[in-house]
Design a protein around this motif. Structure first.
Motif, short mmCIF file in Angstrom:
data_model
loop_
_atom_site.label_atom_id
_atom_site.label_comp_id
_atom_site.label_asym_id
_atom_site.label_seq_id
_atom_site.Cartn_x
_atom_site.Cartn_y
_atom_site.Cartn_z
N ALA A 13 0.77 -1.16 0.24
CA ALA A 13 -0.03 0.09 -0.04
C ALA A 13 0.99 1.39 0.12
N PRO A 14 0.42 2.32 -0.70
CA PRO A 14 1.40 3.55 -0.79
C PRO A 14 1.28 4.12 0.66
N ARG A 15 2.40 4.57 0.98
CA ARG A 15 2.88 5.23 2.13
C ARG A 15 2.60 6.80 2.08
N ALA A 16 2.23 7.40 3.08
CA ALA A 16 1.96 8.92 2.83
C ALA A 16 3.26 9.54 3.12
N PRO A 17 3.52 10.77 2.28
CA PRO A 17 5.04 11.34 2.59
C PRO A 17 5.02 11.77 4.11
N LEU A 18 6.28 11.86 4.44
CA LEU A 18 6.54 12.53 5.71
C LEU A 18 6.11 13.93 5.78
N PRO A 19 5.76 14.31 6.70
CA PRO A 19 5.07 15.76 6.85
C PRO A 19 6.14 16.80 6.78
N ILE A 20 5.92 18.11 6.57
CA ILE A 20 6.97 19.19 6.55
C ILE A 20 7.02 19.51 8.05
N GLN A 80 11.52 5.91 1.88
CA GLN A 80 9.96 6.85 2.21
C GLN A 80 9.76 7.93 1.55
N PRO A 81 8.33 8.21 0.87
CA PRO A 81 8.16 9.36 0.15
C PRO A 81 8.28 10.38 1.27
N ILE A 82 8.68 11.50 0.48
CA ILE A 82 8.59 12.97 1.35
C ILE A 82 8.26 14.10 0.34
N LEU A 83 7.98 15.23 1.06
CA LEU A 83 7.74 16.31 0.52
C LEU A 83 8.82 17.16 0.75
N LEU A 84 9.49 17.76 -0.33
CA LEU A 84 10.35 18.82 0.01
C LEU A 84 9.97 20.30 -0.81
N PHE A 100 15.45 25.31 2.59
CA PHE A 100 14.71 23.92 2.32
C PHE A 100 13.57 23.44 3.36
N HIS A 101 12.45 22.96 3.14
CA HIS A 101 11.42 22.58 4.11
C HIS A 101 10.98 21.19 3.86
N SER A 102 11.00 20.29 4.76
CA SER A 102 10.61 19.00 4.92
C SER A 102 10.79 18.41 6.09
N ALA A 103 10.63 17.23 6.50
CA ALA A 103 10.61 16.21 7.60
C ALA A 103 12.09 16.66 8.32
N GLN A 104 12.07 16.59 9.76
CA GLN A 104 13.28 16.90 10.44
C GLN A 104 14.49 15.86 9.85
N ILE A 105 14.15 14.66 9.76
CA ILE A 105 15.20 13.79 9.55
C ILE A 105 16.11 14.04 7.98
N VAL A 106 14.93 14.51 7.00
CA VAL A 106 15.49 15.03 5.68
C VAL A 106 16.47 16.49 6.05
N VAL A 107 15.78 17.35 6.80
CA VAL A 107 16.52 18.52 7.04
C VAL A 107 17.82 18.42 7.68
N THR A 108 17.80 17.40 8.43
CA THR A 108 19.21 17.27 9.18
C THR A 108 20.34 16.64 8.04
N GLU A 109 19.89 15.68 7.16
CA GLU A 109 20.73 15.20 5.92
C GLU A 109 21.14 16.43 5.14
N ILE A 110 20.02 17.43 4.76
CA ILE A 110 20.30 18.31 3.91
C ILE A 110 21.50 19.29 4.77
N GLU A 111 21.29 19.43 6.05
CA GLU A 111 22.38 20.30 6.73
C GLU A 111 23.53 19.80 6.61
#
Length: 123
Positions: A13-20, A80-84, A100-111
């Motif tokens: 089943a498709p997973r919802a993207p992580l929230p911003i 995992q699907p994300i919104l960026l 860059f706006h996204s989920a915290q785990i994504v922002v940490t990697e972008i940093e």
């Protein structure tokens, strides 16, 4: 046993993207935007739409000073699907502030990527 085998080939089943939930930003020379986004896209944890770095890099130079442009991207992070959302604010003729706006785990990697990029271009 048959049920186990059947479950293996059943589509997930498709997973919802992580929230911003978070954001990070850095100021760039306009010509540095595409190289940074290429570096980010080459990070094995991300799966971005093809040519996103070039598309954004080519557009940034056309944004008028004191104006903003925002891109909403659906991508994957660690499968995992994300919104960026990437927001570009033109501070000056050749200076752009990317946020860059996204989920915290994504922002940490972008940093991490932002720090590596800044270290690589610093004299």
């Amino acid at each position: 046993m048959l049920k186990f085998v059947t479950e293996l080939f059943k589509p997930n089943a498709p997973r919802a993207p992580l929230p911003i939930t978070s954001e990070t930003s850095m100021n760039f020379d306009s010509r540095e935007v595409a190289p940074f986004l290429t570096q980010l896209a080459n990070n094995h944890r991300f799966a971005f739409p093809e040519d996103i770095a070039k598309a954004i890099g080519d557009t940034v130079g056309d944004i008028p000073v004191e104006d903003t442009k925002r891109w909403k991207i659906t991508a994957d992070f660690d499968g995992q699907p994300i919104l960026l959302e990437i927001e570009a604010f033109m501070d000056d003729a050749d200076a752009v502030d990317l946020t860059f706006h996204s989920a915290q785990i994504v922002v940490t990697e972008i940093e991490r990527e932002l720090e590596a990029f800044a270290d690589a271009i610093s004299p």
